[in-house]
Design a protein around this motif. Structure first.
Motif, PDB file in Angstrom:
ATOM      1  N   GLY B 170      -4.983  25.107  34.562  1.00  0.00           N
ATOM      2  CA  GLY B 170      -4.881  26.162  35.560  1.00  0.00           C
ATOM      3  C   GLY B 170      -4.046  27.330  35.068  1.00  0.00           C
ATOM      4  O   GLY B 170      -4.181  27.778  33.926  1.00  0.00           O
ATOM      5  N   ALA B 223      -0.345  21.755  40.733  1.00  0.00           N
ATOM      6  CA  ALA B 223      -1.446  21.040  41.381  1.00  0.00           C
ATOM      7  C   ALA B 223      -2.047  19.962  40.482  1.00  0.00           C
ATOM      8  O   ALA B 223      -2.669  19.025  40.969  1.00  0.00           O
ATOM      9  CB  ALA B 223      -2.532  22.041  41.805  1.00  0.00           C
ATOM     10  N   ALA B 224      -1.867  20.091  39.168  1.00  0.00           N
ATOM     11  CA  ALA B 224      -2.447  19.112  38.240  1.00  0.00           C
ATOM     12  C   ALA B 224      -1.378  18.216  37.621  1.00  0.00           C
ATOM     13  O   ALA B 224      -1.605  17.611  36.581  1.00  0.00           O
ATOM     14  CB  ALA B 224      -3.227  19.842  37.144  1.00  0.00           C
ATOM     15  N   GLU B 260       3.615  27.787  42.389  1.00  0.00           N
ATOM     16  CA  GLU B 260       2.877  27.671  41.132  1.00  0.00           C
ATOM     17  C   GLU B 260       2.398  29.020  40.591  1.00  0.00           C
ATOM     18  O   GLU B 260       2.416  29.245  39.382  1.00  0.00           O
ATOM     19  CB  GLU B 260       1.688  26.707  41.298  1.00  0.00           C
ATOM     20  CG  GLU B 260       1.037  26.425  39.947  1.00  0.00           C
ATOM     21  CD  GLU B 260       0.161  25.192  39.955  1.00  0.00           C
ATOM     22  OE1 GLU B 260      -0.175  24.681  41.037  1.00  0.00           O
ATOM     23  OE2 GLU B 260      -0.197  24.738  38.854  1.00  0.00           O
TER      24      GLU B 260
END
Lengths: 299, 299
Positions: B170, B223-224, B260
């Motif tokens: 991302g 998120a990852a 993020e």
């Protein structure tokens, strides 16, 4: 916008240049994680969104294309399997008719993807001259397939490299990325593709650090041919070993002459032979790379 | 569309994700050679075209932005020198106010470019919450600057690597590319950035071939985060040496917690220390890399 992953992402790079050169279209390469990881919904109404995937089964490519369609984009799938999820998600399908890809690594499907994208480019540019030029591609690919012997000779050097920089300018950015990807996947060689322009303003430091082998992709008739020939000489003067793909010079891996926007379809083929022979020289089986799978299952 | 080269191109990657996440804007990273090498003229009427350059003097960035302006695009220059050719070519200027970059390699100008692009993103997304979040960035960067000691410990391992894969997912794609670029330029280390998703479907073959050190960029709250932690374990199980930037684990290089979309501004700083210390451990002067020049003069 073009949505793809892996080898198909290199076909997307080709589309960015071909559509830019021939149809003046600005092309974005989609970042699929924007949709799958961050749940954003790109404002693609009015855009043409092309999904490129050999299998048509990469979930994040399918999801990004489907989201673009919900947003009102015209969606097209360039796929080998016309009944795949990507084909079903798109409004229009361009099948590449490549037949079953029997090796794990995509090779004939890559050249077939480029050809489908060149056809799409010609249609969008409404160019009859483009269609005539496309008819010269099969003969050029046939000639490019006859380069196994010189590729085997170059591979003896490349197999001993610690790492490899694959350098190109403009549309052969796609060729360089695809050769570098295959060198990693099949020959286990740390290879990275660069724009020759970017390379000279930073990463060229690697040549001075030693242990670098460069492969300069410079097929005949390219707009940057002289610049790339100068870079080749400069790198050799700094002590780097430099292999070349394209120029008519002793020891160079030959590539056939084609209009530049079509040249990547044929020029990757000697590069594919180079990868095969480099893998063999390193004791690996290029038809059965360990641990690779055909379908990219990333979400 | 964002037009940039080198380090500024990594800021452009950041803009692609930030504008996608926060404003749903599809972003194309321009290929300047389309304009300079192939004389195409992208149909950019109705588009916002942002040129990013520290010096504002890269001829191909200036030319691409000028051509977009002639085509009717709204043009913005994100520059450190508000009197530079890029600033003069653009309709609007966002100066990054970073002061003179005293080292050859761009560092504070990179984080300042990201901050300017985050401000632009907040304005385009009309987000008050975004402005509040931006106010937490200076404190986070100050904490990130205190990581020199752990960076020095990690650098002892990295300095002995044959090559390095910098992995992220991302928006930290930008962070990974910027750390890899600086490792090449300043430490002479063959480092390549990958999307962790792409890496697992091909280049992971390099881990099996041996000699690979991986740096996994995984700042807190991403998120990852879980996917990247799993990849870290998988690579270690295959015998690769894996360094980490972000996770709260023994031996990891710490990165501060931020929303993020802003995290890349602070997370690159421990990476910059890691590059400095790796260069020093390899006997190089990171302040005066040999053969690099400040202004990218590619046409």
């Amino acid at each position: 916008m073009v949505v793809a992953r892996g080898t198909s992402d290199n076909a997307a790079r080709y589309a960015q240049y071909a559509l830019g050169m021939r149809a003046n279209l600005p092309v974005a390469l989609a970042a699929p994680s924007l949709v799958t990881l961050y749940k954003s919904s790109p404002l693609t109404r009015g855009a043409l969104v092309v999904g490129v995937s050999q299998s048509g089964r990469s979930p994040d490519v399918v999801e990004t294309l489907a989201e673009a369609r919900r947003r009102g984009a015209l969606t097209v799938a360039v796929v080998n399997d016309a009944s795949s999820p990507l084909a079903r998600a798109a409004a229009e399908v361009i099948p590449i008719h490549a037949g079953e890809e029997r090796s794990v690594a995509a090779t004939k499907t890559y050249t077939a993807q480029l050809t489908a994208l060149a056809l799409l480019t010609t249609a969008l540019a409404r160019s009859r001259a483009g269609l005539a030029a496309l008819r010269r591609v099969p003969g050029a690919v046939a000639r490019a397939l006859e380069t196994r012997d010189p590729a085997e000779r170059q591979a003896r050097h490349l197999a001993r490299a610690r790492h490899c920089a694959v350098l190109a300018r403009g549309i052969h950015h796609a060729t360089a990325h695809e050769i570098a990807l295959k060198l990693k996947e099949l020959a286990g060689l740390a290879a990275e593709a660069y724009s020759s322009a970017d390379f000279q303003h930073g990463p060229i430091a690697l040549a001075r650090a030693g242990g670098l082998t460069a492969l300069v992709v410079n097929p005949p008739g390219g707009a940057a041919a002289r610049e790339l020939a100068l870079l080749t000489r400069k790198l050799r003067a700094q002590g780097a070993r430099v292999l070349t793909l394209g120029p008519r010079a002793a020891g160079s891996l030959p590539a056939p002459r084609l209009d530049e926007w079509l040249s990547p379809i044929a020029a990757v083929v000697p590069g594919q032979w180079l990868v095969v022979e480099t893998a063999v020289a390193r004791g690996l089986d290029p038809g059965r790379p360990k641990g690779l799978v055909k379908i990219t299952e990333t979400r």
